[in-house]
Design a protein around this motif. Structure first.
Motif, PDB file in Angstrom:
ATOM      1  N   ARG A 243      10.599  12.688  73.289  1.00 50.87           N
ATOM      2  CA  ARG A 243       9.159  13.176  73.458  1.00 50.87           C
ATOM      3  C   ARG A 243       8.696  13.741  72.164  1.00 50.87           C
ATOM      4  O   ARG A 243       7.622  13.470  71.541  1.00 50.87           O
ATOM      5  CB  ARG A 243       8.703  13.837  74.513  1.00 50.87           C
ATOM      6  CG  ARG A 243       7.191  13.566  74.825  1.00 50.87           C
ATOM      7  CD  ARG A 243       6.836  14.510  76.049  1.00 50.87           C
ATOM      8  NE  ARG A 243       5.414  14.204  76.372  1.00 50.87           N
ATOM      9  CZ  ARG A 243       4.582  14.871  76.750  1.00 50.87           C
ATOM     10  NH1 ARG A 243       5.044  16.244  77.367  1.00 50.87           N
ATOM     11  NH2 ARG A 243       3.313  14.581  77.131  1.00 50.87           N
TER      12      ARG A 243
ATOM     13  N   ALA B 185       8.909  11.297  69.409  1.00 46.79           N
ATOM     14  CA  ALA B 185       7.423  10.505  69.568  1.00 46.79           C
ATOM     15  C   ALA B 185       6.422  11.016  68.759  1.00 46.79           C
ATOM     16  O   ALA B 185       5.541  10.366  68.199  1.00 46.79           O
ATOM     17  CB  ALA B 185       7.392  10.012  70.945  1.00 46.79           C
ATOM     18  N   HIS B 186       6.013  12.507  69.117  1.00 43.26           N
ATOM     19  CA  HIS B 186       5.114  13.085  68.660  1.00 43.26           C
ATOM     20  C   HIS B 186       5.362  13.126  66.862  1.00 43.26           C
ATOM     21  O   HIS B 186       4.483  12.744  66.209  1.00 43.26           O
ATOM     22  CB  HIS B 186       5.289  14.422  69.203  1.00 43.26           C
ATOM     23  CG  HIS B 186       4.379  15.327  68.383  1.00 43.26           C
ATOM     24  ND1 HIS B 186       2.850  15.235  68.500  1.00 43.26           N
ATOM     25  CD2 HIS B 186       4.656  16.558  67.634  1.00 43.26           C
ATOM     26  CE1 HIS B 186       2.307  16.250  67.564  1.00 43.26           C
ATOM     27  NE2 HIS B 186       3.379  16.752  67.095  1.00 43.26           N
TER      28      HIS B 186
ATOM     29  N   ASP C 156       3.106  12.510  72.932  1.00 45.86           N
ATOM     30  CA  ASP C 156       3.756  11.089  73.090  1.00 45.86           C
ATOM     31  C   ASP C 156       3.356  10.434  71.623  1.00 45.86           C
ATOM     32  O   ASP C 156       3.839   9.342  71.767  1.00 45.86           O
ATOM     33  CB  ASP C 156       3.031  10.390  74.342  1.00 45.86           C
ATOM     34  CG  ASP C 156       3.505  11.078  75.639  1.00 45.86           C
ATOM     35  OD1 ASP C 156       4.548  11.480  75.672  1.00 45.86           O
ATOM     36  OD2 ASP C 156       2.645  11.331  76.438  1.00 45.86           O
TER      37      ASP C 156
ATOM     38  N   GLN D 242       0.410   9.540  70.465  1.00 50.89           N
ATOM     39  CA  GLN D 242      -0.833   8.850  70.397  1.00 50.89           C
ATOM     40  C   GLN D 242      -2.005   9.524  69.530  1.00 50.89           C
ATOM     41  O   GLN D 242      -2.010  10.845  69.870  1.00 50.89           O
ATOM     42  CB  GLN D 242      -1.184   8.542  71.738  1.00 50.89           C
ATOM     43  CG  GLN D 242      -0.262   7.613  72.564  1.00 50.89           C
ATOM     44  CD  GLN D 242       0.106   6.408  72.106  1.00 50.89           C
ATOM     45  OE1 GLN D 242      -0.714   5.712  71.477  1.00 50.89           O
ATOM     46  NE2 GLN D 242       1.113   6.286  71.715  1.00 50.89           N
TER      47      GLN D 242
END
Length: 187
Positions: free
Chosen positions: A23, A26-27, A137, A139
């Motif tokens: 995670r 992903a960030h 995440d 986004q």
């Protein structure tokens, strides 16, 4: 020709984070993608911003956590193991007003001595903008939502919660400066 600074940064960050902290990886990728959108306001420093965005949380990797303060641990790793560019290392060390969190942890003098703040406010602001408008995440998010998410995740009375409360005015100002610079660009 050798590997670009951005390619190198993504490779190093991925090697440290992708399997142990997916995670966080992903960030980091999301923050780097966000940085790509700032090329028009950064010019020649664009690659440095994207690289620092990809690496800003590398210090969370468990094998790198010496002090438990990820900006300091990540910057030391980049400096000592990789001999990374000094400006990149200083951006990672000081991302998103890390000095204020370092103060909460009793590490401000150490961080300031090893990794002084950059004088280039554009780069500092740009990295804050990218980090603080990207969810865990990866986004795109608003800065207000991101600040609330961080406080909710850590708790308002935690070290991170106290830091975010203190840093919020500076974070909002930095994001505002970047948004103003983007709005001033010809379309």
């Amino acid at each position: 020709m050798g590997e670009s600074i951005v390619g190198w940064a993504l490779r190093v960050s991925g090697a440290e984070l992708s399997s142990v902290l997916p995670r966080r990886w992903a960030h980091s990728k999301g923050v780097a993608r966000r940085a790509v959108g700032l090329e028009q306001i950064l010019g020649g420093d664009f690659g440095l911003l994207v690289a620092s965005a990809a690496l800003h949380d590398v210090g969370y990797a468990p094998r790198l956590a010496e002090t438990g303060f990820h900006p300091l641990d990540g910057a030391r790793f980049l400096r000592d193991v990789h001999g990374a560019d000094e400006r990149l290392v200083r951006l990672v060390a000081n991302h998103s007003f890390a000095l204020l969190e370092a103060e909460e942890r009793g590490l401000r003098a150490v961080l300031e001595a090893e990794f002084p703040l950059l004088d280039d406010q554009r780069l500092v602001d740009a990295l804050v903008y990218c980090d603080m408008t990207t969810t865990p995440d990866g986004q795109v998010n608003t800065v207000d939502s991101r600040l609330a998410e961080i406080t909710g995740r850590y708790g308002s009375d935690s070290v991170v919660g106290r830091f975010i409360r203190r840093a919020s005015p500076e974070i909002l100002a930095a994001v505002g400066r970047v948004e103003a610079a983007l709005a001033a660009q010809p379309r």
